[in-house]
Design an enzyme around this catalytic site. Structure first.
Site, mmCIF file in Angstrom:
data_model
loop_
_atom_site.group_PDB
_atom_site.id
_atom_site.type_symbol
_atom_site.label_atom_id
_atom_site.label_comp_id
_atom_site.label_asym_id
_atom_site.label_seq_id
_atom_site.Cartn_x
_atom_site.Cartn_y
_atom_site.Cartn_z
ATOM 1 N N ASP A 171 1.025 -1.199 0.015
ATOM 2 C CA ASP A 171 -0.205 -0.023 0.024
ATOM 3 C C ASP A 171 0.960 1.062 0.042
ATOM 4 O O ASP A 171 1.950 1.229 0.765
ATOM 5 C CB ASP A 171 -0.964 0.238 1.253
ATOM 6 C CG ASP A 171 -2.417 0.880 0.967
ATOM 7 O OD1 ASP A 171 -3.037 0.710 -0.049
ATOM 8 O OD2 ASP A 171 -2.654 1.774 1.597
ATOM 9 N N SER A 172 0.772 1.981 -0.925
ATOM 10 C CA SER A 172 1.630 3.453 -0.974
ATOM 11 C C SER A 172 0.702 4.622 -1.080
ATOM 12 O O SER A 172 -0.473 4.584 -1.382
ATOM 13 C CB SER A 172 2.433 2.900 -2.343
ATOM 14 O OG SER A 172 1.702 2.358 -3.254
ATOM 15 N N PHE A 194 2.888 6.328 -13.531
ATOM 16 C CA PHE A 194 1.477 6.050 -13.317
ATOM 17 C C PHE A 194 1.086 7.142 -12.196
ATOM 18 O O PHE A 194 2.233 7.769 -11.496
ATOM 19 C CB PHE A 194 0.931 4.798 -13.089
ATOM 20 C CG PHE A 194 1.282 4.245 -11.863
ATOM 21 C CD1 PHE A 194 2.550 3.721 -11.543
ATOM 22 C CD2 PHE A 194 0.305 4.186 -10.808
ATOM 23 C CE1 PHE A 194 2.977 3.079 -10.336
ATOM 24 C CE2 PHE A 194 0.910 3.577 -9.433
ATOM 25 C CZ PHE A 194 2.123 2.854 -9.225
ATOM 26 N N ASP A 240 3.239 10.479 -10.527
ATOM 27 C CA ASP A 240 4.364 10.373 -11.170
ATOM 28 C C ASP A 240 4.820 12.000 -11.798
ATOM 29 O O ASP A 240 5.712 12.467 -11.864
ATOM 30 C CB ASP A 240 4.903 9.302 -11.993
ATOM 31 C CG ASP A 240 5.281 8.108 -11.337
ATOM 32 O OD1 ASP A 240 5.555 8.264 -9.975
ATOM 33 O OD2 ASP A 240 5.126 6.777 -11.946
ATOM 34 N N LYS A 297 13.640 5.440 -12.029
ATOM 35 C CA LYS A 297 12.484 5.361 -10.925
ATOM 36 C C LYS A 297 12.643 4.154 -9.790
ATOM 37 O O LYS A 297 12.771 4.445 -8.600
ATOM 38 C CB LYS A 297 11.089 5.301 -11.404
ATOM 39 C CG LYS A 297 10.136 5.412 -10.366
ATOM 40 C CD LYS A 297 8.569 5.264 -10.867
ATOM 41 C CE LYS A 297 7.522 5.258 -9.814
ATOM 42 N NZ LYS A 297 6.265 5.126 -10.068
HETATM 43 P P1 ITT Z 1 -3.545 -2.229 -5.310
HETATM 44 O O1 ITT Z 1 -4.523 -1.851 -4.106
HETATM 45 O O2 ITT Z 1 -4.472 -3.160 -6.334
HETATM 46 O O3 ITT Z 1 -2.303 -2.893 -5.098
HETATM 47 P P2 ITT Z 1 -3.830 0.648 -6.121
HETATM 48 O O4 ITT Z 1 -3.426 1.551 -7.138
HETATM 49 O O5 ITT Z 1 -5.271 0.680 -5.409
HETATM 50 O O6 ITT Z 1 -3.838 -0.976 -6.358
HETATM 51 P P3 ITT Z 1 -2.869 1.612 -3.510
HETATM 52 O O7 ITT Z 1 -4.269 1.290 -2.703
HETATM 53 O O8 ITT Z 1 -1.688 1.500 -2.722
HETATM 54 O O9 ITT Z 1 -2.829 0.867 -4.784
HETATM 55 O O10 ITT Z 1 -2.912 2.891 -3.816
HETATM 56 C C1 ITT Z 1 -1.835 3.916 -3.939
HETATM 57 C C2 ITT Z 1 -2.266 5.144 -4.825
HETATM 58 O O11 ITT Z 1 -0.991 6.037 -4.674
HETATM 59 C C3 ITT Z 1 -2.090 4.809 -6.448
HETATM 60 O O12 ITT Z 1 -3.345 4.501 -6.947
HETATM 61 C C4 ITT Z 1 -1.214 5.960 -7.104
HETATM 62 O O13 ITT Z 1 -2.329 6.984 -7.333
HETATM 63 C C5 ITT Z 1 -0.578 6.395 -6.002
HETATM 64 N N1 ITT Z 1 0.852 6.003 -6.172
HETATM 65 C C6 ITT Z 1 1.134 4.952 -5.344
HETATM 66 N N2 ITT Z 1 2.599 4.554 -5.827
HETATM 67 C C7 ITT Z 1 2.847 5.608 -6.823
HETATM 68 C C8 ITT Z 1 3.863 5.820 -7.526
HETATM 69 O O14 ITT Z 1 4.969 4.786 -7.644
HETATM 70 N N3 ITT Z 1 3.772 6.740 -8.665
HETATM 71 C C9 ITT Z 1 2.628 7.519 -8.702
HETATM 72 N N4 ITT Z 1 1.872 7.484 -7.809
HETATM 73 C C10 ITT Z 1 1.741 6.193 -6.929
#
Ligand code: ITT
Length: 202
Positions: A73-74, A156, A159, A179
């Protein structure tokens, strides 16, 4: 504990899959993704922290596949927005929003904020689930500055508005290798890969 012959990436985000596959490219185990199972779970991310949500996703895929499961989760933490969007990064502009909607919302909220107050960081919390009650956490972060307009077409999410100070350009202007070398996800998943490699071979 011995290291597994296969693990599954617990995500439905194809951008994450390709980044994590590259980060774990030399791992001595097969890396599967959601396409390897019939009905991949898409659990509600009801946690209030990145760690709680990473564990929810990794457990759901562990239960669905029986395989060791690795989720992340990020989120983007922007200091002048009090740490937002943070755990709400995916749907910051509302249900069904696009990456472009989220970027527009951030740029609008930060209109007029001076350069020195545009500091931010991406955080990634990865959860490895190896049994019903066995979870291990790995973390990574990268510092940057929110730009005043989108720049670049790679990557994505946020970014195009995240200027990575270590690179001298936005993540969307960086190659995948650049990256991954410094990113929050690169750091967290290299730590997970090192842990898995350190286990005894099966
Ligand atoms: P999963 O839960 O299925 O893994 P998700 O896209 O919903 O996919 P998250 O709940 O972790 O994942 O949401 C993190 C959001 O944060 C993601 O949709 C992006 O908008 C942003 N994000 C995370 N990592 C990123 C990155 O490396 N570069 C740009 N935006 C990022």
């Amino acid at each position: 504990m011995t290291h597994p012959t296969r693990i599954i990436l617990a995500t439905n985000n194809p951008h994450k899959v390709s980044e994590i596959r590259a980060i774990l490219a030399d791992a001595p185990f097969e890396v599967l993704d959601a396409s390897a199972i019939d009905s991949p779970p898409d659990p509600d991310e009801t946690g209030s922290t990145l760690e709680e949500n990473a564990i929810i996703k990794a457990k759901a895929f562990y239960e669905a596949s029986g395989l060791w499961s690795l989720a992340d989760d990020s989120g983007l933490e922007i200091d002048s927005l009090g740490g937002d969007p943070g755990v709400h990064s995916a749907r910051y502009a509302g249900p069904g929003c696009t990456f472009a909607d989220n970027n527009s919302k951030v740029l609008k909220l930060m209109d007029g904020v001076p350069d020195h107050r545009r500091t931010a960081r991406f955080r990634c919390v990865a959860a490895l689930v190896t049994g019903p009650d066995d979870v291990r956490i790995f973390e990574g972060a990268v510092e940057g500055i929110i730009t005043t307009e989108t720049r670049g077409t790679e990557g994505f999410g946020y970014d195009p508005i995240f200027y990575a100070s270590e690179l001298g350009h936005t993540f969307a202007e960086a190659s995948a290798e650049e990256k991954n070398r410094i990113s929050h996800r690169g750091r967290a998943f290299r730590a997970a890969g090192d842990y898995l490699r350190g286990l005894k071979p099966a």
